[in-house]
Design an enzyme around this catalytic site. Structure first.
Site, PDB file in Angstrom:
ATOM      1  N   CYS A  76      48.853  46.979  23.234  1.00 37.18           N
ATOM      2  CA  CYS A  76      47.857  46.400  22.874  1.00 37.18           C
ATOM      3  C   CYS A  76      47.748  45.851  20.690  1.00 37.18           C
ATOM      4  O   CYS A  76      47.604  45.263  20.481  1.00 37.18           O
ATOM      5  CB  CYS A  76      46.736  47.716  22.593  1.00 37.18           C
ATOM      6  SG  CYS A  76      45.646  47.403  24.618  1.00 37.18           S
TER       7      CYS A  76
ATOM      8  N   LYS B 180      52.818  56.854  21.609  1.00 39.34           N
ATOM      9  CA  LYS B 180      52.195  57.968  21.264  1.00 39.34           C
ATOM     10  C   LYS B 180      52.196  58.301  22.477  1.00 39.34           C
ATOM     11  O   LYS B 180      52.566  58.910  23.133  1.00 39.34           O
ATOM     12  CB  LYS B 180      50.151  57.674  20.964  1.00 39.34           C
ATOM     13  CG  LYS B 180      49.931  57.338  22.740  1.00 39.34           C
ATOM     14  CD  LYS B 180      48.560  56.697  22.135  1.00 39.34           C
ATOM     15  CE  LYS B 180      47.670  56.427  22.807  1.00 39.34           C
ATOM     16  NZ  LYS B 180      46.295  55.588  22.602  1.00 39.34           N
TER      17      LYS B 180
HETATM   18  N1  LIG Z   1      46.062  49.941  28.229  1.00 44.87           N
HETATM   19  C1  LIG Z   1      45.891  49.985  27.543  1.00 44.87           C
HETATM   20  O1  LIG Z   1      45.350  50.291  26.531  1.00 44.87           O
HETATM   21  C2  LIG Z   1      44.757  48.949  27.476  1.00 44.87           C
HETATM   22  C3  LIG Z   1      43.484  49.033  27.116  1.00 44.87           C
HETATM   23  C4  LIG Z   1      42.260  47.578  26.480  1.00 44.87           C
HETATM   24  C5  LIG Z   1      42.914  46.663  27.432  1.00 44.87           C
HETATM   25  N2  LIG Z   1      44.018  46.527  27.802  1.00 44.87           N
HETATM   26  C6  LIG Z   1      44.097  44.970  28.016  1.00 44.87           C
HETATM   27  O2  LIG Z   1      44.014  44.920  29.572  1.00 44.87           O
HETATM   28  C7  LIG Z   1      44.492  43.691  29.999  1.00 44.87           C
HETATM   29  C8  LIG Z   1      45.937  44.848  31.012  1.00 44.87           C
HETATM   30  O3  LIG Z   1      46.543  45.446  30.597  1.00 44.87           O
HETATM   31  P1  LIG Z   1      47.637  46.750  31.263  1.00 44.87           P
HETATM   32  O4  LIG Z   1      48.185  47.650  30.457  1.00 44.87           O
HETATM   33  O5  LIG Z   1      46.594  47.511  32.366  1.00 44.87           O
HETATM   34  O6  LIG Z   1      48.829  45.318  31.465  1.00 44.87           O
HETATM   35  P2  LIG Z   1      49.774  46.117  32.978  1.00 44.87           P
HETATM   36  O7  LIG Z   1      50.649  45.489  32.429  1.00 44.87           O
HETATM   37  O8  LIG Z   1      49.999  47.678  32.728  1.00 44.87           O
HETATM   38  O9  LIG Z   1      49.432  45.950  34.350  1.00 44.87           O
HETATM   39  C9  LIG Z   1      48.487  44.583  34.639  1.00 44.87           C
HETATM   40  C10 LIG Z   1      48.514  43.891  36.640  1.00 44.87           C
HETATM   41  O10 LIG Z   1      49.027  43.095  36.560  1.00 44.87           O
HETATM   42  C11 LIG Z   1      49.312  42.955  37.573  1.00 44.87           C
HETATM   43  N3  LIG Z   1      49.188  41.232  37.921  1.00 44.87           N
HETATM   44  C12 LIG Z   1      49.608  40.472  37.330  1.00 44.87           C
HETATM   45  N4  LIG Z   1      48.571  38.754  37.933  1.00 44.87           N
HETATM   46  C13 LIG Z   1      48.432  39.236  38.906  1.00 44.87           C
HETATM   47  C14 LIG Z   1      47.667  38.755  39.455  1.00 44.87           C
HETATM   48  N5  LIG Z   1      47.693  37.428  40.186  1.00 44.87           N
HETATM   49  N6  LIG Z   1      47.568  39.323  40.982  1.00 44.87           N
HETATM   50  C15 LIG Z   1      47.568  40.765  41.061  1.00 44.87           C
HETATM   51  N7  LIG Z   1      47.952  41.268  40.191  1.00 44.87           N
HETATM   52  C16 LIG Z   1      48.341  40.349  39.278  1.00 44.87           C
HETATM   53  C17 LIG Z   1      50.715  42.680  36.897  1.00 44.87           C
HETATM   54  O11 LIG Z   1      51.994  43.038  37.931  1.00 44.87           O
HETATM   55  C18 LIG Z   1      50.850  44.515  36.817  1.00 44.87           C
HETATM   56  O12 LIG Z   1      50.579  45.320  37.537  1.00 44.87           O
HETATM   57  C19 LIG Z   1      45.648  43.023  28.843  1.00 44.87           C
HETATM   58  O13 LIG Z   1      45.064  42.649  28.362  1.00 44.87           O
HETATM   59  C20 LIG Z   1      45.224  44.450  28.059  1.00 44.87           C
HETATM   60  O14 LIG Z   1      45.141  43.909  26.614  1.00 44.87           O
HETATM   61  C21 LIG Z   1      44.977  47.381  27.717  1.00 44.87           C
END
Ligand SMILES: NC(=O)c1ccc[n+]([C@@H]2O[C@H](COP(=O)([O-])OP(=O)(O)OC[C@H]3O[C@@H](n4cnc5c(N)ncnc54)[C@H](O)[C@@H]3O)[C@@H](O)[C@H]2O)c1
Length: 436
Positions: free
Chosen positions: A263, A324
């Site tokens: 992030c 982390k």
């Molecule tokens: N990881 C964190 O700690 C965190 C915390 C707060 C916010 N976020 C935000 O949340 C969002 C997601 O982050 P994440 O870490 O969960 O990402 P990630 O990469 O772990 O997961 C995203 C998932 O979306 C799927 N995907 C993509 N396009 C798709 C579609 N059209 N249909 C179905 N599935 C689809 C991918 O295959 C993947 O499994 C990002 O914008 C991130 O900045 C993340």
């Protein structure tokens, strides 16, 4: 309520599991068939404490399911959350919104009822407007409501953060969006989680402002740590001395090797791009990004310097690789830059991480992964703590040092006191404290 979650990554899976635990009926969708297959077989695609039992309990209760098939998942849904990735766009640092827009296009083509569509992914200001346009153009006549609900969970503590949030932010442009999201989160109002309802663009901005502020706070204490080393002050006492001031607060004041993860690096860059596009300088955030980038390699050099300035032919054992503890996430981990700096200097690098080695190994093919901290330290000229996993907080230092070629202990997370390390014959180098 009936909820569909598009994207079953860290955020989608944790949010989906927690919503189902509140009693909602949740279907999580992902394009990655292997992820869905694993979940349907009861295997977690990520390491997150408590997630496996939470998922298992709600699957067993019939409230949580996983599929690659969008249409049945969204049929009759009260709310569809978009929780797909928004990585940095290759080359320019803008948020890559192709997954978000792709999901919106699929929804426009699939939804056959009016619905509230909620962006949970971290997206630049104005993305909700574009999602709304895609839905309007792709499904003329439908009256979807598009809302923003940024997520603030931390990996490693994600379930607790989701269930006991500091606040819930709802960005809505109409009464329906606000009403449905209030209902989705109603179980949390009983725990008195503050809820902040804003316009959609403001909600999108809150997420970036929060992450940029936290990244700046970490970078601030890291720079103060460098100054402490130069002038003979102790950064941990400085952090406590300022953190006890309620206006400052004690969190995010732990000096270390620089922030990483999925992030802060990408979100600070994306915020800077938004600022540049709008010709509004964000000098503090610019300085934070630059200082943090430089810091990661500087940590590699700090280890080399502690080895007398020459690491060629010597072995360095790294304890911890993930950005982390309590996660297997390696995205933008400081360990990546530290490893490269050590390898560039001719060192041999061994490593152990309790959960991250499977993902880390292909990202650092020249590092020898070991099965324990003690195995990594065998024959090493230095051990360096890179990630403060609990498993490293009470190492048997006598055992660790017994097989090392040189007893140098570099603690980039300040989890050991100098006297306890020195008692076992180690030289001790830490962050923001005098050299020895
Ligand atoms: N990881 C964190 O700690 C965190 C915390 C707060 C916010 N976020 C935000 O949340 C969002 C997601 O982050 P994440 O870490 O969960 O990402 P990630 O990469 O772990 O997961 C995203 C998932 O979306 C799927 N995907 C993509 N396009 C798709 C579609 N059209 N249909 C179905 N599935 C689809 C991918 O295959 C993947 O499994 C990002 O914008 C991130 O900045 C993340």
């Amino acid at each position: 309520m009936k909820i569909a979650m598009i994207g079953t990554g860290y955020v989608g899976l944790v949010s989906g599991a927690c919503f189902s635990d509140f009693g909602h009926d949740v279907v999580c969708v992902d394009k990655d068939a292997s992820k869905i297959e694993a979940l349907n077989a009861g295997r977690m695609p990520i390491y997150e404490p408590g997630l496996d039992s939470l998922v298992a309990a709600n699957v067993a209760a019939g409230r949580l399911s996983f599929t690659t098939d969008l249409a049945p998942a969204v049929a009759g849904a009260d709310a569809v959350f978009i929780a797909v990735g928004t990585p940095s766009r290759r080359g320019d640092g803008h948020a890559d919104l192709s997954y978000v827009f792709g999901a919106a296009e699929e929804l426009a083509a699939t939804l056959d009822h009016d619905c509230v569509i909620v962006t949970k992914s971290t997206v630049p200001v104005g993305t909700g407007d574009e999602v709304e346009r895609i839905l309007r153009d792709g499904a003329p006549g439908r009256l979807h409501s598009v809302a923003s609900n940024p997520e603030f969970l931390r990996e490693g503590a994600a379930i607790g953060d989701f269930k006991r949030p500091d606040r819930i932010v709802i960005g809505a442009e109409d009464a329906q969006g606000e009403a449905v999201l209030r209902e989705v989160y109603r179980p949390l109002f009983l725990n008195e989680a503050p809820i902040l309802v804003t316009r959609r663009r403001t909600a999108e901005m809150i997420k970036y402002a929060a992450n940029a502020f936290l990244a700046t706070k970490i970078t601030f204490i890291n720079e103060i740590a460098d100054l402490c080393e130069a002038v003979g002050a102790e950064v941990q006492d400085v952090a406590r001395g300022i953190g006890l001031d309620n206006r400052i607060g004690a969190k995010f004041l732990h000096a270390g090797p620089g922030y990483g993860g999925s992030c802060f690096p990408k979100d600070t860059l994306a915020l800077l791009k938004t600022a540049q596009d709008n010709e509004v300088p964000l000098r503090l955030v610019e300085a934070t990004v630059q200082a943090n980038d430089l810091r990661k390699r500087a940590m590699g050099r700090k280890i080399i310097q502690a080895m007398g300035g020459n690491a060629r032919g010597k072995t360095v054992a790294l304890l911890g690789l993930t950005f982390k503890p309590n996660t297997d996430d390696m995205r933008d981990s400081p360990s990546l830059a530290i490893v490269q700096t050590l390898l560039d200097a001719g060192a041999r690098v061994t490593a152990y991480d309790p959960e991250g080695m499977e993902i880390a190994a292909p990202m650092m093919p020249d590092v020898e992964m070991k099965q324990s901290a003690y195995a990594a330290a065998e024959g090493a000229h230095a051990v360096a703590i890179i990630t403060e996993w609990d498993a490293f907080r009470a190492l048997d230092l006598a055992r660790l040092g017994s097989s090392m070629a040189d007893k140098l202990f570099v603690d980039l997370r300040n989890i050991y006191r100098r006297d306890e390390v020195a008692r076992h014959g180690f030289r001790h180098i830490a962050i923001g404290t005098r050299a020895e």
